[in-house]
Design a protein around this motif. Structure first.
Motif, PDB file in Angstrom:
ATOM      1  N   PRO A   1       0.905  -1.262   0.259  1.00  0.00           N
ATOM      2  CA  PRO A   1       0.115   0.125  -0.317  1.00  0.00           C
ATOM      3  C   PRO A   1       0.870   1.579  -0.378  1.00  0.00           C
ATOM      4  O   PRO A   1       0.349   2.088  -0.135  1.00  0.00           O
TER       5      PRO A   1
ATOM      6  N   GLY B   1      -6.261   6.467   9.936  1.00  0.00           N
ATOM      7  CA  GLY B   1      -6.398   4.966   9.609  1.00  0.00           C
ATOM      8  C   GLY B   1      -5.996   4.655   8.424  1.00  0.00           C
ATOM      9  O   GLY B   1      -5.446   3.388   7.906  1.00  0.00           O
TER      10      GLY B   1
ATOM     11  N   GLU C   1      -1.621   4.176   9.280  1.00  0.00           N
ATOM     12  CA  GLU C   1      -1.677   2.514   9.296  1.00  0.00           C
ATOM     13  C   GLU C   1      -1.876   1.922   8.150  1.00  0.00           C
ATOM     14  O   GLU C   1      -1.176   0.652   8.753  1.00  0.00           O
ATOM     15  N   ARG C   2      -2.590   1.603   7.898  1.00  0.00           N
ATOM     16  CA  ARG C   2      -3.006   1.346   6.651  1.00  0.00           C
ATOM     17  C   ARG C   2      -1.735   0.865   5.844  1.00  0.00           C
ATOM     18  O   ARG C   2      -0.895   0.381   4.971  1.00  0.00           O
TER      19      ARG C   2
ATOM     20  N   ARG D   1      -6.922   7.980  -0.889  1.00  0.00           N
ATOM     21  CA  ARG D   1      -6.161   6.663  -0.083  1.00  0.00           C
ATOM     22  C   ARG D   1      -7.784   6.317   1.057  1.00  0.00           C
ATOM     23  O   ARG D   1      -7.444   4.761   1.139  1.00  0.00           O
TER      24      ARG D   1
ATOM     25  N   PHE E   1      -9.411   2.610   1.223  1.00  0.00           N
ATOM     26  CA  PHE E   1      -8.780   1.267   2.000  1.00  0.00           C
ATOM     27  C   PHE E   1     -10.499   1.556   2.258  1.00  0.00           C
ATOM     28  O   PHE E   1     -10.942   0.234   3.770  1.00  0.00           O
TER      29      PHE E   1
END
Ligand SMILES: C[S@@+](CC[C@H](N)C(=O)[O-])C[C@H]1O[C@@H](n2cnc3c(N)ncnc32)[C@H](O)[C@@H]1O
Length: 291
Positions: A23, A195, A198-199, A248, A252
């Motif tokens: 990612p 979020g 973290e991804r 993004r 996600f």
């Protein structure tokens, strides 16, 4: 690209190459469909006054002096290489390496002018396996790179290996645990920013971990410089950064397209009220290779 355009592109199959891309696009810039946009974003960040200031402050902190041989790992389009060339002068040498052939192509063009007054070499290489003999450089740096690599300790050890005893290894990174931005919807902002970070990143708190990383790589006399990227006017780079976060977040599944668009519009209100603030902590750590 707006969140809606991004969703359409994904639906149309315009995805990065490979079966299961990481990612974080900086892990494999050449595998991205928008590498030219990524190159432009590096240059836009590089000319943002707040970024220019904190980058140069870090280079003074290392410090880099005339006549030195300096390696930059993950040099991208050469923003830092050009700063380094000005610091080492004609008697010095700057070597920039990057995993991305395409970003290096841009770097070759953008560094041409600077290369008239300094020795600059640019080559494709992985920071985890540097193609240089031990002790070749006076200093080795990585600026906003450790955040993106698969094995930060391996890269730091490689940087230490190619640095001469008594030379310096310097790392500078953002820390996405310390980002503040004004927005009318605080909860949504928190959910979206956290979020996405973290991804995307294996370690969003990369910045604060740099001193420990240098010590683990065997460096001594480690010093830390905490600095802040500060924007109160919504600079072009900051705007693109927030748009990418929104895009993004949709990708996600953190928010839907309408929410992402509403979130971006919220910044318009804040800017119109002359109340925009975004700060992002940067940490610079420097260690010395033992003699
Ligand atoms: C965010 S950019 C920073 C570029 C430049 N240092 C600057 O500050 O403008 C991160 C760079 O690291 C490169 N990179 C990522 N992983 C790498 C690796 N393992 N070895 C070498 N370069 C890498 C990317 O291709 C990209 O150019």
């Amino acid at each position: 690209m707006s969140p809606r355009e991004s969703q359409r592109a994904a639906a149309a199959g315009r995805r990065p190459r490979g079966p299961d891309p990481h990612p974080d696009p900086w892990r494999d810039a050449d595998g991205q469909t928008n590498v030219d946009e990524m190159a432009r974003s590096l240059e836009a960040r590089g000319r943002t006054p707040a970024h220019m200031r904190l980058r140069r402050r870090f280079l003074r902190f290392v410090p880099i002096g005339p006549g030195e041989r300096v390696l930059e790992v993950g040099c991208g389009t050469g923003v830092v290489v050009r700063d380094l060339a000005a610091l080492v002068g004609r008697r010095g040498q700057v070597v920039g390496v990057d995993a991305s052939r395409r970003l290096l192509e841009r770097a070759r063009v953008l560094c041409r002018e600077r290369a008239r007054s300094a020795r600059i070499t640019l080559r494709v290489a992985d920071g985890a396996s540097l193609p240089f003999a031990a002790s070749r450089f006076d200093a080795a740096l990585a600026v906003t790179v450790i955040l993106h690599v698969a094995d930060p300790l391996r890269v730091a050890r490689e940087m230490a290996r190619v640095t001469r005893p008594g030379g310096r290894v310097g790392l500078q990174d953002q820390d996405f645990g310390v980002i503040a931005v004004t927005h009318p919807d605080r909860a949504l902002t928190e959910r979206l920013m956290r979020g996405v970070a973290e991804r995307v990143y294996a370690e969003p708190h990369s910045g604060r971990r740099l001193p420990g990383l240098l010590r683990a790589a065997g460096l001594v006399d480690v010093r830390l410089l905490t600095d802040v990227y500060q924007d109160t006017t919504l600079e072009p780079w900051t705007k693109t950064f927030l748009e990418r976060r929104a895009e993004r977040a949709v990708g996600f599944g953190i928010v839907d397209v309408a929410t992402a668009e509403r979130w971006l519009e919220g910044f318009g209100e804040v800017v119109a009220a002359d109340a925009f603030v975004l700060t992002l902590n940067y940490y610079g750590a420097v260690g010395v290779k033992p003699r």
